[in-house]
Design a protein around this motif. Structure first.
Motif, PDB file in Angstrom:
ATOM      1  N   MET A  52       5.495  -2.138  -4.813  1.00  0.00           N
ATOM      2  CA  MET A  52       4.562  -1.044  -4.733  1.00  0.00           C
ATOM      3  C   MET A  52       5.354   0.238  -4.478  1.00  0.00           C
ATOM      4  N   VAL A  76      -1.554  -4.677  -0.010  1.00  0.00           N
ATOM      5  CA  VAL A  76      -2.599  -4.807  -1.026  1.00  0.00           C
ATOM      6  C   VAL A  76      -3.668  -5.754  -0.495  1.00  0.00           C
ATOM      7  N   SER A 134       2.477  -0.799  -9.283  1.00  0.00           N
ATOM      8  CA  SER A 134       2.387  -2.100  -8.631  1.00  0.00           C
ATOM      9  C   SER A 134       2.158  -3.182  -9.675  1.00  0.00           C
ATOM     10  N   LEU A 180       0.413   5.157  -8.221  1.00  0.00           N
ATOM     11  CA  LEU A 180       0.901   3.937  -7.590  1.00  0.00           C
ATOM     12  C   LEU A 180       1.397   2.994  -8.674  1.00  0.00           C
ATOM     13  N   VAL A 192      -5.571  -0.660  -1.091  1.00  0.00           N
ATOM     14  CA  VAL A 192      -4.390  -0.732  -0.231  1.00  0.00           C
ATOM     15  C   VAL A 192      -4.797  -0.313   1.180  1.00  0.00           C
TER      16      VAL A 192
END
Length: 170
Positions: free
Chosen positions: A1, A52, A15, A13, A46
């Motif tokens: 992340m 997460v 991820s 973000l 998040v």
């Protein structure tokens, strides 16, 4: 992340090979992120501890190569605003080590060069016009060369009425 900046300066973000844009901050302090692809309804939640909590399924395959290219461009823009490197050095330094699949998603060299110049023009601040030698302030970035050697060898100080600067490298 990992967090990077979008083209418009917003947080993105990265991820799991996907790219998300911030949707909202929830009442419990967690942050909801929405997939950056327009047709996709994938989401990630998040928590405050950067864990997460919830992932909604994506409608497309992950593209880690595109994310790596976006990360490289974001790094280039950050360095353009904060350093005095020449555009060629900056672009090469930002794209060094990038794999072949990601290099396809990078902008052309000319486009990258124009981006660096545009960012630096926005950040230009009018230089002060000192009234005396004591008022001269040399930023730390200008006291070293591109090879990180001291360029300002000696400064007699602001309190000296006959202030002297000595510039040079070994």
């Amino acid at each position: 992340m990992e967090l990077i900046q979008s083209q418009k300066g917003k947080d993105l973000l990265l991820s799991g090979g996907y790219r998300y844009r911030k949707a909202r901050t929830n009442t419990d302090g967690s942050v909801s992120w929405r997939c950056a692809e327009t047709a996709c309804r994938g989401r990630v939640k998040v928590s405050l501890e950067n864990v997460v909590v919830n992932v909604t399924r994506q409608s497309h395959a992950p593209d880690p190569a595109k994310n790596e290219a976006k990360k490289s461009v974001s790094n280039m823009k950050w360095r353009a605003a904060d350093t005095l490197e020449k555009p060629r050095q900056l672009i090469q330094g930002s794209t060094r080590g990038i794999n072949l699949e990601a290099s396809v998603h990078l902008p052309s060299y000319n486009a990258s060069q124009r981006t660096v110049e545009r960012i630096r023009q926005r950040g230009e601040v009018s230089c002060p016009n000192p009234g005396s030698v004591a008022d001269i302030n040399i930023p730390v970035a200008l006291q070293v060369t591109s090879r990180n050697l001291n360029f300002l060898s000696w400064d007699s100080g602001q309190n000296d009425p006959h202030r002297i600067f000595m510039f040079g490298t070994k």
